[in-house]
Design a protein around this motif. Structure first.
Motif, PDB file in Angstrom:
ATOM      1  N   PHE A  45       0.841  -1.186   0.000  1.00 12.96           N
ATOM      2  CA  PHE A  45       0.000   0.000   0.000  1.00 12.96           C
ATOM      3  C   PHE A  45       0.888   1.252   0.000  1.00 12.96           C
ATOM      4  CE2 PHE A  45      -2.904   3.124   1.931  1.00 12.96           C
ATOM      5  CZ  PHE A  45      -3.934   3.016   1.028  1.00 12.96           C
ATOM      6  N   PRO A  46       0.516   2.262  -0.804  1.00 11.58           N
ATOM      7  CA  PRO A  46       1.412   3.402  -1.022  1.00 11.58           C
ATOM      8  C   PRO A  46       1.971   4.036   0.244  1.00 11.58           C
ATOM      9  CG  PRO A  46      -0.617   3.646  -2.315  1.00 11.58           C
ATOM     10  CD  PRO A  46      -0.713   2.349  -1.584  1.00 11.58           C
ATOM     11  N   THR A  47       1.115   4.287   1.240  1.00 11.54           N
ATOM     12  CA  THR A  47       1.622   5.026   2.400  1.00 11.54           C
ATOM     13  C   THR A  47       2.732   4.244   3.100  1.00 11.54           C
ATOM     14  OG1 THR A  47       0.797   6.627   4.028  1.00 11.54           O
ATOM     15  CG2 THR A  47       0.092   4.329   4.302  1.00 11.54           C
ATOM     16  N   ASN A  48       2.645   2.919   3.094  1.00 13.44           N
ATOM     17  CA  ASN A  48       3.705   2.115   3.704  1.00 13.44           C
ATOM     18  C   ASN A  48       5.012   2.291   2.937  1.00 13.44           C
ATOM     19  OD1 ASN A  48       1.454   1.254   5.039  1.00 13.44           O
ATOM     20  ND2 ASN A  48       1.773  -0.926   4.720  1.00 13.44           N
ATOM     21  N   ARG A  49       4.905   2.271   1.620  1.00 11.79           N
ATOM     22  CA  ARG A  49       6.110   2.449   0.813  1.00 11.79           C
ATOM     23  C   ARG A  49       6.702   3.840   0.998  1.00 11.79           C
ATOM     24  NH1 ARG A  49       4.505   2.780  -4.082  1.00 11.79           N
ATOM     25  NH2 ARG A  49       2.318   2.122  -4.104  1.00 11.79           N
ATOM     26  N   TYR A  50       5.826   4.843   1.003  1.00 10.83           N
ATOM     27  CA  TYR A  50       6.318   6.223   1.100  1.00 10.83           C
ATOM     28  C   TYR A  50       6.935   6.495   2.477  1.00 10.83           C
ATOM     29  CZ  TYR A  50       3.136   6.821  -2.934  1.00 10.83           C
ATOM     30  OH  TYR A  50       2.473   6.692  -4.126  1.00 10.83           O
ATOM     31  N   VAL A  51       6.261   6.031   3.523  1.00  7.78           N
ATOM     32  CA  VAL A  51       6.807   6.256   4.873  1.00  7.78           C
ATOM     33  C   VAL A  51       8.191   5.628   4.990  1.00  7.78           C
ATOM     34  CG1 VAL A  51       6.544   5.587   7.308  1.00  7.78           C
ATOM     35  CG2 VAL A  51       4.610   6.576   6.073  1.00  7.78           C
ATOM     36  N   PRO A  81       5.049   4.726  -7.602  1.00  7.92           N
ATOM     37  CA  PRO A  81       6.104   4.034  -6.849  1.00  7.92           C
ATOM     38  C   PRO A  81       6.860   4.937  -5.871  1.00  7.92           C
ATOM     39  CG  PRO A  81       6.757   4.319  -9.152  1.00  7.92           C
ATOM     40  CD  PRO A  81       5.325   4.746  -9.050  1.00  7.92           C
ATOM     41  N   ASP A  82       7.048   6.215  -6.230  1.00 17.96           N
ATOM     42  CA  ASP A  82       7.861   7.082  -5.380  1.00 17.96           C
ATOM     43  C   ASP A  82       7.055   8.213  -4.781  1.00 17.96           C
ATOM     44  OD1 ASP A  82      10.610   6.040  -5.579  1.00 17.96           O
ATOM     45  OD2 ASP A  82      10.255   6.345  -7.727  1.00 17.96           O
ATOM     46  N   TYR A  83       7.433   8.581  -3.580  1.00 17.95           N
ATOM     47  CA  TYR A  83       6.788   9.712  -2.913  1.00 17.95           C
ATOM     48  C   TYR A  83       7.145  10.996  -3.648  1.00 17.95           C
ATOM     49  CZ  TYR A  83       5.519  12.935   0.880  1.00 17.95           C
ATOM     50  OH  TYR A  83       4.962  13.935   1.635  1.00 17.95           O
ATOM     51  N   ASP A  84       6.118  11.722  -4.004  1.00 23.63           N
ATOM     52  CA  ASP A  84       6.295  12.947  -4.784  1.00 23.63           C
ATOM     53  C   ASP A  84       5.224  13.912  -4.287  1.00 23.63           C
ATOM     54  OD1 ASP A  84       6.705  14.862  -6.744  1.00 23.63           O
ATOM     55  OD2 ASP A  84       5.574  13.772  -8.269  1.00 23.63           O
ATOM     56  N   ALA A 112      14.133   5.772   5.110  1.00 25.94           N
ATOM     57  CA  ALA A 112      15.402   5.333   4.518  1.00 25.94           C
ATOM     58  C   ALA A 112      16.198   6.553   4.058  1.00 25.94           C
ATOM     59  CB  ALA A 112      15.144   4.378   3.362  1.00 25.94           C
ATOM     60  N   ASP A 113      15.509   7.486   3.414  1.00 24.91           N
ATOM     61  CA  ASP A 113      16.167   8.700   2.937  1.00 24.91           C
ATOM     62  C   ASP A 113      16.781   9.489   4.101  1.00 24.91           C
ATOM     63  OD1 ASP A 113      16.338  10.792   0.617  1.00 24.91           O
ATOM     64  OD2 ASP A 113      15.448  11.891   2.286  1.00 24.91           O
ATOM     65  N   GLN A 114      15.991   9.649   5.165  1.00 30.91           N
ATOM     66  CA  GLN A 114      16.450  10.455   6.300  1.00 30.91           C
ATOM     67  C   GLN A 114      17.621   9.802   7.039  1.00 30.91           C
ATOM     68  OE1 GLN A 114      12.612  10.701   8.228  1.00 30.91           O
ATOM     69  NE2 GLN A 114      11.825  11.530   6.309  1.00 30.91           N
ATOM     70  N   ARG A 115      17.667   8.480   7.016  1.00 29.40           N
ATOM     71  CA  ARG A 115      18.697   7.791   7.810  1.00 29.40           C
ATOM     72  C   ARG A 115      19.823   7.204   6.954  1.00 29.40           C
ATOM     73  NH1 ARG A 115      15.812   5.714  13.191  1.00 29.40           N
ATOM     74  NH2 ARG A 115      14.168   7.286  13.247  1.00 29.40           N
ATOM     75  N   GLY A 116      19.825   7.547   5.672  1.00 23.96           N
ATOM     76  CA  GLY A 116      20.892   7.059   4.807  1.00 23.96           C
ATOM     77  C   GLY A 116      20.892   5.552   4.625  1.00 23.96           C
ATOM     78  N   LEU A 117      19.721   4.956   4.595  1.00 24.16           N
ATOM     79  CA  LEU A 117      19.622   3.509   4.399  1.00 24.16           C
ATOM     80  C   LEU A 117      19.206   3.215   2.959  1.00 24.16           C
ATOM     81  CD1 LEU A 117      17.581   2.766   7.652  1.00 24.16           C
ATOM     82  CD2 LEU A 117      20.060   2.542   7.345  1.00 24.16           C
ATOM     83  N   ARG A 118      19.453   1.979   2.535  1.00 23.36           N
ATOM     84  CA  ARG A 118      19.055   1.572   1.206  1.00 23.36           C
ATOM     85  C   ARG A 118      17.650   0.977   1.299  1.00 23.36           C
ATOM     86  NH1 ARG A 118      20.683  -3.215  -2.475  1.00 23.36           N
ATOM     87  NH2 ARG A 118      21.042  -4.275  -0.500  1.00 23.36           N
ATOM     88  N   VAL A 123       7.337  12.643   7.731  1.00 23.85           N
ATOM     89  CA  VAL A 123       6.408  11.503   7.678  1.00 23.85           C
ATOM     90  C   VAL A 123       5.749  11.491   6.297  1.00 23.85           C
ATOM     91  CG1 VAL A 123       4.565  10.276   8.885  1.00 23.85           C
ATOM     92  CG2 VAL A 123       6.006  11.881  10.154  1.00 23.85           C
ATOM     93  N   TRP A 124       6.304  10.689   5.390  1.00 23.50           N
ATOM     94  CA  TRP A 124       5.896  10.721   3.989  1.00 23.50           C
ATOM     95  C   TRP A 124       4.637   9.886   3.766  1.00 23.50           C
ATOM     96  CZ3 TRP A 124      10.984  10.189   0.614  1.00 23.50           C
ATOM     97  CH2 TRP A 124      11.871  11.213   0.979  1.00 23.50           C
ATOM     98  N   GLY A 125       3.514  10.418   4.130  1.00 19.24           N
ATOM     99  CA  GLY A 125       2.268   9.658   3.993  1.00 19.24           C
ATOM    100  C   GLY A 125       1.556   9.936   2.675  1.00 19.24           C
ATOM    101  N   TRP A 126       0.648   9.063   2.330  1.00 18.35           N
ATOM    102  CA  TRP A 126      -0.007   9.135   1.009  1.00 18.35           C
ATOM    103  C   TRP A 126      -0.967  10.302   0.849  1.00 18.35           C
ATOM    104  CZ3 TRP A 126      -4.871   6.171  -0.601  1.00 18.35           C
ATOM    105  CH2 TRP A 126      -5.737   6.001   0.467  1.00 18.35           C
ATOM    106  N   PHE A 127      -1.361  10.988   1.954  1.00 20.79           N
ATOM    107  CA  PHE A 127      -2.229  12.152   1.787  1.00 20.79           C
ATOM    108  C   PHE A 127      -1.454  13.388   1.323  1.00 20.79           C
ATOM    109  CE2 PHE A 127      -6.794  11.975   3.109  1.00 20.79           C
ATOM    110  CZ  PHE A 127      -6.908  10.605   3.022  1.00 20.79           C
ATOM    111  N   GLY A 128      -0.121  13.295   1.314  1.00 19.53           N
ATOM    112  CA  GLY A 128       0.679  14.380   0.778  1.00 19.53           C
ATOM    113  C   GLY A 128       1.076  14.156  -0.670  1.00 19.53           C
ATOM    114  N   GLN A 129       0.713  13.002  -1.179  1.00 17.40           N
ATOM    115  CA  GLN A 129       1.195  12.579  -2.493  1.00 17.40           C
ATOM    116  C   GLN A 129       0.439  13.257  -3.640  1.00 17.40           C
ATOM    117  OE1 GLN A 129       3.686  10.818  -3.302  1.00 17.40           O
ATOM    118  NE2 GLN A 129       3.309   9.706  -5.193  1.00 17.40           N
TER     119      GLN A 129
END
Lengths: 420, 420
Positions: free
Chosen positions: A128-134, B271-274, A139-145, B257-263
């Motif tokens: 589900f999108p929100t899980n992927r985006y969160v 696929p990517d948060y935008d 990952a982005d904030q903590r420098g993880l892959r 907090v990259w949630g889907w309501f901001g997408q």
């Protein structure tokens, strides 16, 4: 009868349904409307308006701020009930607060903080999108892959794909127990075991499972989970979500949003954040009380019916839908887009059709069938065993056949409206 | 009469009160009870139960998931109304979502991300706990120095203290416009100007100001703000909070907090948060709709009365309370713990007394006066101009005098219960 399966088959299933009486415990404003979107927003329980009226008029209006003495631990009390009746967890392991996305952020943040030196986060590329985006954000904030595991849109995640991606660099795996699109059900015990073998943890999203699929977090060795209460738990639009942390882990994890509801001796208001050792350390702040309260009468219905009986009916509803789809819809260009048999999925199923979006809109507008659409070409059908009748599934599939056969849906606009 | 100020003074103020009729627009279940805790949980507006009934029974029960087409931008619509009538902001600069704490985390996280190379966060050492804890957490997670500015418990933050702490290393300043304890009001325009002079930003918490003190975010050069809707805005227990980001800043800030309501194109589920460029990029997920809806009729009352008139009455209520406290309570060991005159604070005031906690409990139990307590020794009195009468302030102070003079409160337990 219409086609190969006569309506009497559905009528007999209704007559033999041990949960049939539960439908009367929900508000059915329009008996003509077939509602197959309980996987998005569950129906209104009949007891909810009275409970809300009491909370608003007596609790807020009469009790005013004094009511917080009773309200303040409501999220923890609901958590304990969810733990016992829905999630297979222990008292003090579940609490209701915030939204699923915020809870995911909190628990994922906590888990990543407890896995120093590991550099990879695994997610399902089709989650589900929100899980992927969160998780992308964390990952982005903590420098993880962030590694996105390829997943079958119709069949879900292959455990071999997961196994080959798991190594000592994995800090966290985030997965949905039931896929929001196909309904594919993952083997939780097996996944937890695979993760443990490389010393990592899984954070489960139970949104499409809670209340409709038996979940046993303790027996299946789960460490972390979140989930929503407004789908099969019928808690109402945007009702707060739950979070679960295995007791032995709680005091070792520190979530990133250091709010005062997690604070030891909260009303001492001391200078430094010093979270309680238990599950309440994962709370942040004052809960949206009206939306929280509405979970209570809804959860009581699930408890009374029991998840095992709900699941048994869900499987029968799913089988009927599969059989009808094969008989009526496959000849019209639909393709099954969910695992079979129904034991391999949650309570909803999806059908592929190139015009799924317009068919979905036409069904709601012309045929009094509410189901939903998911990109790119899925019609999603979500019977909810507590209130969906077998004859509703029969009638809905019959109406889908009519709409698809008549082809009038092609006149509907193809642009995607903003609807949850 | 009792003491120096006869009750007729209060009666005359009530008779001349242009907002007197607004009291009838609230539910007053117990006319004997004097409620002076509207700064914690505002009273129930009389229109709210009907609105909620409609949202629950027609929206949820009847409309089911289809109602989200109308509901989905409710937080943005309420935000625009708050911007225009309460906050002095422009359309598209305010949105309602999540809690004050979560919004503070999101905006502080965003602001810190946009201030690379700066290593210090400034907070008021006496700010509301959740603000201090959230910032302590963010500083800890990002390796920043948290500097706590010493502040006068009764008088608030001295601008000279702030000025001397501001330098090019400061990444963010977090301050409350009105102190939760003393009520001290900060000069927003001046503080924003000081911060700008060293190239940094201020994140304002408007919780104790919104709806009761005129706020002009645009004119005062504010960049960022959050605040609560259940105090003087009367949105109900735990109603969602608002957040403000100056338009020119929005697309430059990315919240954590990259949630889907901001997408962007949320239902494409790409696929990517935008995130969208506007204020909705600061949203996360499905709002708790019942708690959100309750803000609407409450906000309508504030709009109708107008914040300027509310403030004018608030000042008169505050002056009466000060005068009565001097005449009756100072001789009994109370000390003023708020700035004077009332122009220097929000709508509430505090009084110090070594037994404030027990007096507060005795007032509620024996004298039908609800006010509240804040550590270490503050009795907090919060008249809410939309529904508090001048005679209520007179009667309440008179009852405080009686309770304090009789001394029976000493028999009450001294331990601090867990109450908001």
């Amino acid at each position: 009868m219409t086609g190969g399966i006569p309506r009497t088959v559905a009528e007999e299933l209704d007559a033999a349904d041990p949960l049939a009486e539960f439908r009367k415990r929900f508000v059915i404003s329009d008996p003509e409307l077939i509602y197959l979107d309980g996987n998005s927003l569950g129906r209104l329980p009949a007891d909810t308006p009275d409970l809300l009226r009491a909370v608003v008029e007596e609790g807020w209006g009469g009790g005013l701020v004094r009511s917080w003495e009773r309200w303040i631990d409501w999220g923890a009390r609901l958590g304990d009930r969810l733990a016992e009746h829905v999630l297979g967890a222990r008292p003090g392991e579940v609490v209701v607060s915030d939204s699923t996305s915020v809870n995911l952020y909190k628990l994922a943040g906590a888990a990543l903080g407890a896995a120093p030196g590991r550099g990879t986060v695994l997610i399902d590329a089709e989650d589900f999108p929100t899980n992927r985006y969160v998780m992308q954000g964390l990952a982005d904030q903590r420098g993880l892959r962030l590694r996105r595991l390829p997943s079958d849109l119709d069949g879900g995640l292959d455990l071999d794909v997961l196994r080959s991606a798991l190594d000592e660099d994995v800090a966290l795996v985030v997965l949905s127990l039931v896929s929001y699109r196909s309904g594919a059900l993952v083997d939780m015990a097996r996944v937890n075991e695979l993760a443990r073998s490389v010393g990592t943890r899984v954070l489960w999203d139970l949104s499409h499972a809670a209340g409709v699929v038996p979940v046993d977090l303790a027996a299946d060795g789960a460490d972390l989970a979140v989930g929503c209460t407004y789908k099969y738990l019928n808690g109402g639009p945007g009702s707060p979500a739950f979070l679960y942390v295995r007791r032995a882990l709680q005091s070792r994890l520190r979530q990133p949003v250091w709010g005062w509801f997690g604070q030891r001796e909260q009303f001492r208001m001391g200078p430094d954040y010093d979270p309680v050792p238990g599950i309440e350390r994962f709370l942040v702040s004052t809960p949206p009380l009206l939306s929280l309260a509405a979970i209570e009468p809804a959860l009581a219905l699930v408890e009374e019916a029991g998840v095992a009986r709900i699941r048994a009916k869900g499987l029968r509803l799913g089988r009927l839908a599969d059989d009808l789809a094969d008989a009526w819809l496959t000849p019209l260009g639909f393709r099954a887009a969910s695992p079979r048999p129904p034991e391999r999925r949650g309570a909803h199923l999806s059908l592929r059709h190139p015009d799924a979006w317009r068919i979905c809109r036409a069904l709601a507008a012309d045929a009094k069938v509410v189901c939903d659409y998911r990109v790119p070409d899925r019609l999603r059908i979500g019977p909810s065993p507590l209130y969906t009748r077998f004859t509703e599934v029969w009638d809905a599939l019959s109406r889908i056949r009519e709409v698809a056969a008549e082809g009038t849906y092609v006149s509907r606009p193809a642009d995607l409206a903003r609807v949850t």
